[in-house]
Structure formats: structure tokens, C-alpha cells
Design a protein around this motif. Sequence first.
Motif, mmCIF file in Angstrom:
data_model
loop_
_atom_site.group_PDB
_atom_site.id
_atom_site.type_symbol
_atom_site.label_atom_id
_atom_site.label_comp_id
_atom_site.label_asym_id
_atom_site.label_seq_id
_atom_site.Cartn_x
_atom_site.Cartn_y
_atom_site.Cartn_z
ATOM 1 N N THR A 172 1.060 -1.300 -0.143
ATOM 2 C CA THR A 172 -0.051 -0.114 -0.007
ATOM 3 C C THR A 172 1.036 1.317 0.078
ATOM 4 O O THR A 172 1.642 1.286 0.802
ATOM 5 N N PHE A 173 0.678 2.072 -0.966
ATOM 6 C CA PHE A 173 1.242 3.346 -1.055
ATOM 7 C C PHE A 173 0.829 4.882 -0.374
ATOM 8 O O PHE A 173 -0.553 4.709 -0.118
ATOM 9 N N ASN A 174 1.584 5.471 0.083
ATOM 10 C CA ASN A 174 0.943 6.723 0.698
ATOM 11 C C ASN A 174 0.680 7.929 0.018
ATOM 12 O O ASN A 174 0.378 8.796 0.455
ATOM 13 N N LYS A 175 0.725 7.694 -1.353
ATOM 14 C CA LYS A 175 0.350 8.836 -2.220
ATOM 15 C C LYS A 175 0.075 8.148 -3.655
ATOM 16 O O LYS A 175 0.222 7.062 -3.914
ATOM 17 N N THR A 176 -0.547 9.145 -4.506
ATOM 18 C CA THR A 176 -0.639 8.738 -5.847
ATOM 19 C C THR A 176 0.565 8.461 -6.685
ATOM 20 O O THR A 176 1.592 9.471 -6.714
ATOM 21 N N ILE A 177 0.551 7.479 -7.292
ATOM 22 C CA ILE A 177 1.646 7.298 -8.140
ATOM 23 C C ILE A 177 1.423 6.957 -9.642
ATOM 24 O O ILE A 177 0.086 6.589 -9.844
ATOM 25 N N GLN A 178 2.318 6.705 -10.534
ATOM 26 C CA GLN A 178 2.085 6.493 -11.712
ATOM 27 C C GLN A 178 3.305 6.041 -12.375
ATOM 28 O O GLN A 178 4.316 5.786 -11.664
ATOM 29 N N LEU A 179 3.480 5.725 -13.652
ATOM 30 C CA LEU A 179 4.547 5.320 -14.157
ATOM 31 C C LEU A 179 5.527 6.343 -14.330
ATOM 32 O O LEU A 179 5.108 7.445 -14.649
ATOM 33 N N PRO A 180 6.795 6.264 -14.714
ATOM 34 C CA PRO A 180 7.743 7.394 -14.895
ATOM 35 C C PRO A 180 7.458 7.961 -16.170
ATOM 36 O O PRO A 180 7.728 9.090 -16.262
ATOM 37 N N SER A 181 6.794 7.504 -17.305
ATOM 38 C CA SER A 181 6.712 7.979 -18.212
ATOM 39 C C SER A 181 5.267 9.007 -18.251
ATOM 40 O O SER A 181 4.889 9.573 -19.031
ATOM 41 N N GLY A 182 4.532 8.885 -17.044
ATOM 42 C CA GLY A 182 3.518 9.494 -16.716
ATOM 43 C C GLY A 182 2.020 8.721 -17.139
ATOM 44 O O GLY A 182 1.117 9.283 -16.892
ATOM 45 N N LYS A 183 2.119 7.615 -17.636
ATOM 46 C CA LYS A 183 1.116 6.915 -17.825
ATOM 47 C C LYS A 183 0.691 6.413 -16.857
ATOM 48 O O LYS A 183 1.247 5.981 -15.663
ATOM 49 N N PRO A 184 -0.922 5.911 -16.809
ATOM 50 C CA PRO A 184 -1.266 5.449 -15.466
ATOM 51 C C PRO A 184 -0.743 3.743 -15.111
ATOM 52 O O PRO A 184 -0.393 3.109 -16.131
ATOM 53 N N ILE A 185 -0.722 3.225 -14.026
ATOM 54 C CA ILE A 185 -0.380 1.847 -13.948
ATOM 55 C C ILE A 185 -1.386 1.022 -14.351
ATOM 56 O O ILE A 185 -2.629 0.991 -14.070
ATOM 57 N N THR A 186 -0.771 -0.099 -14.772
ATOM 58 C CA THR A 186 -1.809 -1.296 -15.369
ATOM 59 C C THR A 186 -1.158 -2.484 -14.662
ATOM 60 O O THR A 186 -0.132 -2.749 -13.857
ATOM 61 N N LYS A 187 -2.217 -3.517 -14.812
ATOM 62 C CA LYS A 187 -1.606 -4.962 -14.121
ATOM 63 C C LYS A 187 -0.376 -5.304 -14.625
ATOM 64 O O LYS A 187 0.224 -5.946 -13.707
ATOM 65 N N SER A 188 -0.067 -5.185 -15.677
ATOM 66 C CA SER A 188 1.184 -5.478 -16.404
ATOM 67 C C SER A 188 2.368 -4.713 -15.773
ATOM 68 O O SER A 188 3.729 -5.388 -15.680
ATOM 69 N N THR A 189 2.214 -3.735 -15.148
ATOM 70 C CA THR A 189 3.404 -2.915 -14.424
ATOM 71 C C THR A 189 4.079 -3.667 -13.518
ATOM 72 O O THR A 189 5.097 -3.816 -13.316
#
Length: 376
Positions: A172-189
Amino acid sequence: MRLWSLKRYLLLVVGILLLMMQSVSPVMAKEVGKSMATFIPVHGASTISVKGEISLTFRSKVKLANGEALTSKKAEMIAALIDARTGKKLETTFSWSPTKRKLTLKPVQPLPYQTDFAVKLLPGTVKDAEGKLNGAEEARFTTEPREPEFLIASTPSNLAQNVAASSSITLTFNKTIQLPSGKPITKSTWAKAIKITDKDQKKVNFEPFWDAKSMRVTLDPEGNLQAGMHYMVVLAEKTLMDRQGSKNGQFSFTFTTAAQQDLIPPAVTFWPANGSKNVSLNTNITLQFGENVVAVNGTELTNAEVIGLAIWKDEHGGLVSYSATWNKQSRTITLRAKGKLAPYTAYTVLFPGGLIKDEAGNMNRSTQITFSTSGK
């Protein structure tokens, strides 16, 4: 006569003043300050991204006050970005779009977090199509606070013991996260970012489930984990990014699953084996257990403890008197008949259930054998 001269003098002065007002009134009209622009961020805005847009857009076409065309190079003459705390002008590059009438300001150095700034349009530096000069305008704003450092909570926790082999694993993360590319996280991440291995470095396959609302990923191992096994979970560094551009460091934790629960009663092996024939009249009976055992009350077995545990009878139901010894190392009870056995006789040895137990607390089951003796 003097009064008449005074009147003429006053009329002359008034006439001169009227002429002066008529001659300067057009100039004065051009110098009246006028609001000409809208700002981004708007005045009073807070929590503005340190990388956010800073611009001002003119409501109509404008030129420099001297009549020259406004360009990106000349824009520093009309606008400035100011640190509101110190009043210091920040080094800024300018980009002017004539078609959009938009002037964009880009700080050379990143803006600090949670700081007050002012975008200023300097007065009297531009004029509109009517020749009217602008007045002083500004928009004050405050940049956003810095995001907290990456914090990750795991279940199981680091160094957890006796974890159920059927457990799933969560981060569980303490803040909003995304991929370094700026794209949203997906299952394959997660299949690329996370690795689960056992103590022998064998990779554990899993299926990830990502909940963006709660910022939690659940890892469901294929099948149950191995009982009594040490596992490590590693999240690779720089695979995730917060909205301010900070990337995660490597995160890892270990845990150990609970040992497999022993529910099997201790097994006993007899010699002679059940159904044996032509057994010597001087034979001893041995009972060997497949694991360490103790008395049902938890005390260690002794020679005295094992006497009388087994029931030895002949084919007529008569009890056979015997002595008994216990060998802890070989986990064996040895029964020795007091005197020779009868020839050509069938015997039964019963070891009743519930007399001893293994280290897991499982008590033995009742076991019985029969054998027959030879003629000598």
C-alpha cells in the motif's frame, strides 16, 4: 484702470490654461492605466504545480509602448516573475504567441515548493489598438507543498513469522503514483516491477490486482506458498513516480510461512510382522515408532513407563508376562516374554490407542498383530 488691467490679465491666464488642456488632453488619455490581460495562475491561486504554466493573455492585440511589435526577446521589457518573499526578480525565459496574444514565462530554475510568487505586467509598457497604455497588473500565487517521501506498507510485514501459506501479499502506497512515463499503472506494471523468490532464489509467479483508489496492489501467488519457507519480495527502484516527478527507491521485505501442521498420528511398526508364522519360541517383540514420541501426559518414556502398555495374549486369551525396555534413540519398545513361548501357538499383541503422542500432540491409534510360533 488698474482693475480693468487685472481683469484682462486674469482672462489671458484662463485662456492660456484652456489652450494647454486642449493640447495635452489626447496624450493624457493615452496614459490612463488600463487592465489588458488575464493571468494563469489566477490571482490568489494556491497549490500550483512547480512545473505548471505561468502566462498572461491579452484581451486584444497589443504593441510595445513605443509602437514596436512585441516579440519573445523584447517580452522581458513588459513582464516579470517575482519572488514575493524577497521581491527578487527571477531569471525567466519568455515565449510570445502573436496569434494567441499569449506571453508564457518559464523560470530558468525550478520554482521552490510552498512559496509565494507574483507575475507582473509592468505599467505603461504596452498599448492597445486605440493607443491606450496598460496599467500595473499582477497575479499572486503559491506553489504546492512538496510530496512526502515514498512510504510503502506491506502485508505480511517485514520479518513476519508463521504466515499462512494461503496468504496473499499486499503493498500500500502513501500517495498517488504513476509510471515514470506519466502513464497510469496497469496490471502488467507489477509483473515487471515486483519479484517474489523463496530462499533458494526460485521465482514465485503471481497475479496482481491494482486498486488505484486505495493505492494498493494485491499479489496472489499461483497456488499456496510452501509451508515453512522463507520468502523475499522486492519492488525495483525507479519503476514508479509521484505527480511531482519523484521516483521510488528499492523496497524489499521478507517473511516466513508457517510450518506444515502435523495431523498424522505416530505410526508403529511391529516385529514380527502381522501374520508371521514359525516364529522362534525365544523371540522378542519390538514396536518401533516413525517419529519421536512421549507419554500422553507429556513426560519422557522410560523402561518403567512402557511396561504394561502392550497387551500380549495367547490364543486361549491368557496374558503373557513380559519385561519391557525403551530405546529413545531408535524409538523402540522391546518386549521379552518371561520364559519360552508355547510351540505351535498363535499370539496376539495389542498396543492400545491414546497411550503416547508425537511432538505435534497427535496420539497413537490402536494397533494389533498376530503371529504363530514354531515347534521349537
